[in-house]
Scaffold this motif. Structure first.
Motif, PDB file in Angstrom:
ATOM      1  N   THR A 109       1.356  -0.754  -0.082  1.00 41.24           N
ATOM      2  CA  THR A 109       0.259   0.292  -0.194  1.00 41.24           C
ATOM      3  C   THR A 109       0.664   1.667   0.027  1.00 41.24           C
ATOM      4  N   VAL A 110       0.513   1.967  -1.217  1.00 37.60           N
ATOM      5  CA  VAL A 110       1.294   3.481  -1.142  1.00 37.60           C
ATOM      6  C   VAL A 110       1.402   4.366  -0.377  1.00 37.60           C
ATOM      7  N   PRO A 111       0.971   4.893  -0.121  1.00 37.58           N
ATOM      8  CA  PRO A 111       0.494   6.069   1.032  1.00 37.58           C
ATOM      9  C   PRO A 111       0.851   7.270  -0.096  1.00 37.58           C
ATOM     10  N   GLU A 112      -0.482   8.400   0.436  1.00 34.73           N
ATOM     11  CA  GLU A 112      -0.706   9.400  -0.568  1.00 34.73           C
ATOM     12  C   GLU A 112      -0.488   9.603  -1.798  1.00 34.73           C
ATOM     13  N   THR A 113      -0.962   8.134  -2.646  1.00 36.33           N
ATOM     14  CA  THR A 113      -0.886   8.068  -3.360  1.00 36.33           C
ATOM     15  C   THR A 113      -2.321   7.579  -4.066  1.00 36.33           C
ATOM     16  N   SER A 114      -2.801   8.175  -4.704  1.00 39.61           N
ATOM     17  CA  SER A 114      -4.567   7.436  -5.797  1.00 39.61           C
ATOM     18  C   SER A 114      -3.928   6.195  -7.168  1.00 39.61           C
ATOM     19  N   HIS A 115      -5.374   6.763  -8.195  1.00 35.05           N
ATOM     20  CA  HIS A 115      -5.443   5.127  -9.473  1.00 35.05           C
ATOM     21  C   HIS A 115      -3.743   5.176 -10.026  1.00 35.05           C
ATOM     22  N   LEU A 116      -3.250   6.115 -10.507  1.00 33.72           N
ATOM     23  CA  LEU A 116      -2.144   6.171 -11.436  1.00 33.72           C
ATOM     24  C   LEU A 116      -1.123   6.254 -10.165  1.00 33.72           C
ATOM     25  N   VAL A 117      -0.482   4.668  -9.547  1.00 32.77           N
ATOM     26  CA  VAL A 117       0.401   5.206  -8.633  1.00 32.77           C
ATOM     27  C   VAL A 117       1.788   4.824  -9.680  1.00 32.77           C
ATOM     28  N   GLN A 118       1.588   4.068 -10.126  1.00 29.76           N
ATOM     29  CA  GLN A 118       3.171   3.730 -11.336  1.00 29.76           C
ATOM     30  C   GLN A 118       3.425   5.222 -12.129  1.00 29.76           C
ATOM     31  N   LEU A 119       2.520   6.154 -12.348  1.00 25.75           N
ATOM     32  CA  LEU A 119       3.332   7.069 -12.649  1.00 25.75           C
ATOM     33  C   LEU A 119       3.561   8.264 -11.112  1.00 25.75           C
ATOM     34  N   GLU A 120       2.753   8.560 -10.394  1.00 28.32           N
ATOM     35  CA  GLU A 120       3.248   9.127  -8.768  1.00 28.32           C
ATOM     36  C   GLU A 120       3.730   8.666  -8.308  1.00 28.32           C
ATOM     37  N   ARG A 121       4.206   7.777  -8.116  1.00 32.15           N
ATOM     38  CA  ARG A 121       4.816   6.896  -6.724  1.00 32.15           C
ATOM     39  C   ARG A 121       5.742   5.828  -7.783  1.00 32.15           C
ATOM     40  N   PRO A 122       6.365   5.809  -8.894  1.00 33.60           N
ATOM     41  CA  PRO A 122       7.244   5.430  -9.111  1.00 33.60           C
ATOM     42  C   PRO A 122       8.235   4.066  -8.733  1.00 33.60           C
ATOM     43  N   ASP A 123       9.073   5.174  -7.809  1.00 32.62           N
ATOM     44  CA  ASP A 123      10.031   4.814  -7.215  1.00 32.62           C
ATOM     45  C   ASP A 123       9.610   3.933  -6.209  1.00 32.62           C
TER      46      ASP A 123
END
Length: 350
Positions: free
Chosen positions: A318-332
């Motif tokens: 689960t990636v915090p403070e992130t929404s549907h486009l997680v692979q672009l928003e939090r790629p690391d």
């Protein structure tokens, strides 16, 4: 006298409404302007420019599917990336940039998306997407692979699991399901109050019908990106919207805008009726990674938890403070989870 009074009142109402619209427009422009003035670390990122060897596949119903083979050709493991609804294979930009140095990659545009051909509405189903993925694996993946799906791409993998379970544990050595759902998407509230959500859900089917009947007209209005669409996408698809790069938002908006309205309408019923929970047991045969943004409104965290409950061997990230486009928003964070999955798949492959 009465007529003049009515005209005067109507003029005042119209003037007030016009002033309200003008004020709202100025406010939106001001908000977007302020956002774009902030430092943008991704401004120079070559989105949409990563390319591999292009391949055209022909499906069983005669449709041409665009795919690309990239990365290390003789790598012992291939990574197959399946994109989401209204996106294209370019949405895997950050994952492709990192993984292409160590793995053989296959990226493809799902039917009716990106550079792949259009299909009639009757063939815009999750089951058809599963068949298309089987074709991609048969034609472009000679050895073991890991399949990764975002949103509708994850549903594509579930359809494949239901139709071709024998592939899992044999050719398919690992699976990652990112921001996806096994069913009950029609019950999603988008984080809205219950009454508002009910109104929205009632309004969507007629809107979809209009998109299907008058797609060309609707698309003409969608060609130019607007401040409103920028703000809406930034709010709905990204969790920490204050820090998300405007360049990334523009990049996603360009993919959505390139998806014809008829395609959006044709796939909508398939997404709403999607139910593949019973097919998930197959994934217990291979290492599986489930990744979801904590604030995902489109495929909420509970949907990933339901998948994890059906696949107890899976690892849920689960990636915090992130929404549907997680692979672009939090790629690391996504890349780290994928690397761990690939290591597990490699260990079990030896």
């Amino acid at each position: 006298m009465r007529t003049r009074r009515k005209v005067g009142i109507a003029g005042a109402v119209f003037g007030a409404a016009s002033a309200g619209v003008a004020a709202a427009t100025l406010a939106k422009r001001y908000a977007v302007g302020r956002i774009r003035l902030r430092p943008d670390l991704e401004a120079g990122e070559p989105f949409g420019e990563l390319r591999g060897r292009p391949v055209t596949l022909t499906t069983s119903d005669g449709l041409q599917i665009h795919a690309e083979v990239d990365g290390v050709e003789d790598a012992p493991l291939t990574v197959v990336l399946c994109h989401g609804y209204c996106l294209s294979s370019d949405s895997w930009h950050y994952q492709r940039r990192v993984l292409r140095d160590s793995y053989r990659l296959v990226v493809w545009d799902q039917r009716c998306h990106g550079l792949s051909a259009r299909a009639p509405a009757s063939d815009c189903t999750i089951e058809r997407l599963g068949e298309d993925l089987a074709l991609v694996l048969d034609e472009l993946v000679p050895g073991p692979c890991v399949v990764v799906g975002h949103s509708m791409g994850g549903m594509t993998i579930m359809a494949l699991a239901e139709r071709r379970p024998e592939l899992f544990g044999d050719k398919i050595r690992g699976v990652s399901l990112i921001a996806t759902s096994a069913g009950k998407l029609a019950e999603i509230t988008l984080g809205l109050p219950a009454l508002v959500s009910k109104v929205v859900n009632l309004a969507v089917p007629p809107a979809v019908s209009v998109m299907r009947r008058s797609g060309a007209l609707v698309d003409r209005g969608r060609q130019a990106g607007t401040d409103l669409s920028f703000l809406a996408l930034r709010h709905l698809a990204f969790g920490d919207s204050k820090s998300v790069s405007p360049t990334v938002v523009d990049f996603v908006e360009s993919m959505i805008r390139a998806t014809p309205s008829e395609v959006i309408a044709d796939f909508y019923p398939a997404l709403m009726s999607h139910d593949k929970l019973t097919a998930l047991d197959v994934l217990n045969k291979v290492p599986t990674a489930i990744i979801v943004g904590e604030g995902d409104w489109l495929t909420p965290l509970d949907h990933s938890r339901a998948i994890a409950a059906a696949v107890p061997t899976a690892q849920l990230t689960t990636v915090p403070e992130t929404s549907h486009l997680v692979q672009l928003e939090r790629p690391d964070a996504v890349n780290e989870a994928l690397r761990e999955l690939l290591k597990r798949a490699e260990r079990e492959n030896t």
